[in-house]
Design an enzyme around this catalytic site. Structure first.
Site, short mmCIF file in Angstrom:
data_model
loop_
_atom_site.label_atom_id
_atom_site.label_comp_id
_atom_site.label_asym_id
_atom_site.label_seq_id
_atom_site.Cartn_x
_atom_site.Cartn_y
_atom_site.Cartn_z
N LYS A 134 0.90 -1.30 -0.10
CA LYS A 134 -0.03 0.02 0.09
C LYS A 134 0.80 1.23 0.01
O LYS A 134 0.30 2.27 -0.57
CB LYS A 134 -1.06 0.00 1.33
CG LYS A 134 -1.89 -0.92 0.93
CD LYS A 134 -3.00 -0.91 2.33
CE LYS A 134 -4.10 -1.89 2.27
NZ LYS A 134 -5.28 -1.46 3.38
N ASP A 154 -10.00 2.97 2.21
CA ASP A 154 -10.25 2.50 3.33
C ASP A 154 -10.70 3.38 4.17
O ASP A 154 -11.76 2.87 5.26
CB ASP A 154 -8.71 1.69 3.93
CG ASP A 154 -8.36 0.50 3.51
OD1 ASP A 154 -9.10 -0.35 2.85
OD2 ASP A 154 -7.10 0.27 3.37
P1 NAP Z 1 0.35 -2.37 10.71
O1 NAP Z 1 1.03 -1.26 9.89
O2 NAP Z 1 1.17 -3.55 10.79
O3 NAP Z 1 -0.01 -1.66 12.18
C1 NAP Z 1 -0.10 -2.65 13.19
C2 NAP Z 1 -0.48 -1.63 14.69
O4 NAP Z 1 -0.94 -2.61 15.46
C3 NAP Z 1 0.88 -1.29 15.38
O5 NAP Z 1 0.41 0.14 15.56
C4 NAP Z 1 1.10 -2.11 16.25
O6 NAP Z 1 1.63 -1.54 17.27
C5 NAP Z 1 -0.17 -2.62 16.72
N1 NAP Z 1 -0.03 -4.07 17.17
C6 NAP Z 1 0.48 -5.09 16.44
N2 NAP Z 1 0.21 -6.24 17.31
C7 NAP Z 1 -0.03 -5.60 18.52
C8 NAP Z 1 -0.30 -6.48 19.71
N3 NAP Z 1 -0.05 -7.72 19.85
N4 NAP Z 1 -0.65 -5.69 20.83
C9 NAP Z 1 -0.92 -4.12 20.61
N5 NAP Z 1 -0.68 -3.71 19.28
C10 NAP Z 1 -0.21 -4.29 18.33
O7 NAP Z 1 -1.05 -2.85 10.32
P2 NAP Z 1 -2.16 -2.40 9.45
O8 NAP Z 1 -1.86 -2.17 7.95
O9 NAP Z 1 -2.58 -0.83 9.90
O10 NAP Z 1 -3.45 -3.29 9.57
C11 NAP Z 1 -4.03 -3.37 11.03
C12 NAP Z 1 -5.29 -4.26 10.86
O11 NAP Z 1 -6.35 -3.41 10.13
C13 NAP Z 1 -4.97 -5.57 10.05
O12 NAP Z 1 -5.61 -6.66 10.85
C14 NAP Z 1 -5.70 -5.34 8.78
O13 NAP Z 1 -6.28 -6.69 8.01
C15 NAP Z 1 -7.00 -4.52 9.27
N6 NAP Z 1 -7.55 -3.74 8.30
C16 NAP Z 1 -8.78 -3.97 7.79
C17 NAP Z 1 -9.52 -3.11 6.89
C18 NAP Z 1 -10.84 -3.23 6.57
O14 NAP Z 1 -11.33 -3.16 5.31
N7 NAP Z 1 -11.60 -4.01 7.23
C19 NAP Z 1 -8.72 -2.44 5.82
C20 NAP Z 1 -7.28 -2.19 6.30
C21 NAP Z 1 -6.64 -2.99 7.30
P3 NAP Z 1 3.16 -1.15 17.66
O15 NAP Z 1 3.52 0.15 16.75
O16 NAP Z 1 3.41 -0.97 18.93
O17 NAP Z 1 4.12 -2.35 16.84
#
Ligand code: NAP
Length: 304
Positions: free
Chosen positions: A73, A110
């Site tokens: 992305k 999104d």
């Molecule tokens: P990302 O860039 O990897 O960011 C993940 C975030 O979650 C970081 O801030 C991380 O914290 C935190 N995190 C990860 N593991 C954790 C844990 N065990 N405990 C607490 N915090 C934790 O991921 P992303 O792209 O933002 O995506 C996040 C989620 O949104 C995914 O599951 C994705 O599938 C979902 N999503 C859904 C849609 C939809 O259409 N429904 C669209 C987009 C994304 P740290 O900074 O402390 O590591």
């Protein structure tokens, strides 16, 4: 499945891995209902060199557009001809429109999908609300931009790594006008989480069977709205179940996935007054998710 002819136009999703993507089922159901001579295919590419070649090729092929998912992305932003202001602010493109002459413009649907899902499924609008965003990654960034544009009064970014939350707020806060921005470390955030109008899970916690909620079960207030961006194998997630048990209105991310797809279709199908059929797309998403869970149980017995 619609028939594929010499005139059929292409759309698809670029990412890695794509074995479990729900997007082809959601999109192709909509194209059939709308009588669009389009087909949506998974386009798994192994690395950023592959991404560069595939994105360049879309301009010379009959693509109406394509989606981009993890892990590309951010990287795709450098490869399209133009990026919308909201996608630039979010720092991520998940939908690209290709014009007849092959020119590509990147958008972030999104954030808009989140706003639409909140309105449709929880009758919730961001205006004048206090919103807590759990997480500070790409999904959190897209959410913060959309909530800011939706005129939330206060946005608190809560993250395990507080520096990352600070960076996000520093990058986006200057575009926020009168929005009050705050950051909080995850373990210290009880009062803001309980007090917020909406708590949004933008961490991946909940994607795997057995995942706990990102916050303790009692950090919730009856009547509060909880939105989990996660959708998947452990449905409903602990974040949703614990919210509902405490009297909150709690939704998972499937409605957002469908809404961002519908917004992309409406954009690619510009000029048509008929909107993408959200209800039918949601049913297609649920059926594909059920089939995916069935496959996983057959394959490894874990459901994970
Ligand atoms: P990302 O860039 O990897 O960011 C993940 C975030 O979650 C970081 O801030 C991380 O914290 C935190 N995190 C990860 N593991 C954790 C844990 N065990 N405990 C607490 N915090 C934790 O991921 P992303 O792209 O933002 O995506 C996040 C989620 O949104 C995914 O599951 C994705 O599938 C979902 N999503 C859904 C849609 C939809 O259409 N429904 C669209 C987009 C994304 P740290 O900074 O402390 O590591």
């Amino acid at each position: 499945m619609q028939s594929i002819r010499g005139t059929t136009k292409l759309a698809g999703v670029i990412g890695k891995p794509l074995a479990h993507t729900l997007s082809p089922a959601i999109h192709n159901a909509a194209y059939a209902q709308l009588n669009l001579d389009w087909v949506y295919v998974p386009l798994e590419v192994p690395d950023e060199a592959g991404l560069r070649r595939v994105v360049a090729a879309t301009g010379s092929l009959p693509f109406v557009g394509f989606n981009v998912t993890m892990p590309y992305k951010q990287a795709v932003m450098e490869l399209v001809d133009e990026v919308s202001t909201a996608a630039e602010m979010a720092g991520a493109v998940n939908a690209v429109q290709i014009s007849e002459d092959g020119r590509s413009v990147g958008y972030n649907t999104d954030g808009r999908g989140l706003i639409e899902a909140l309105e449709v499924e929880a009758d919730f609008t961001a205006a004048d609300k206090h919103i807590v965003v759990l997480g500070a990654g790409g999904a959190a960034g897209a959410a913060v931009v959309a909530l800011m544009l939706g005129r939330a009064s206060r946005i608190t970014v809560v993250n395990r790594n507080v520096e990352k939350a600070e960076e996000l707020v520093e990058r986006l806060g200057r575009h926020g006008g009168s929005v009050l921005f705050e950051v909080e470390e995850l373990g210290m955030a009880r009062d803001v989480v309980v007090g917020a109008d909406l708590v949004l899970n933008a961490t991946p916690l909940g994607m795997r069977t057995g995942d706990s909620s990102p916050v303790p079960a009692d950090w919730v207030r009856p009547g509060q709205v909880r939105f989990d961006m996660v959708y998947g194998t452990s449905r409903p997630t602990a974040f949703v179940t614990e919210g509902r048990d405490a009297g909150a209105v709690a939704l998972d991310g499937l409605g957002m996935l469908v809404a961002q797809a519908a917004i992309a279709i409406d954009m690619w199908n510009e000029g048509s007054t008929v909107k993408a059929p959200r209800d039918l797309m949601k049913k297609a998403a649920e059926a594909a998710l059920d089939a995916r869970m069935g496959d996983m149980e057959v394959n490894d017995g874990s459901g994970a």
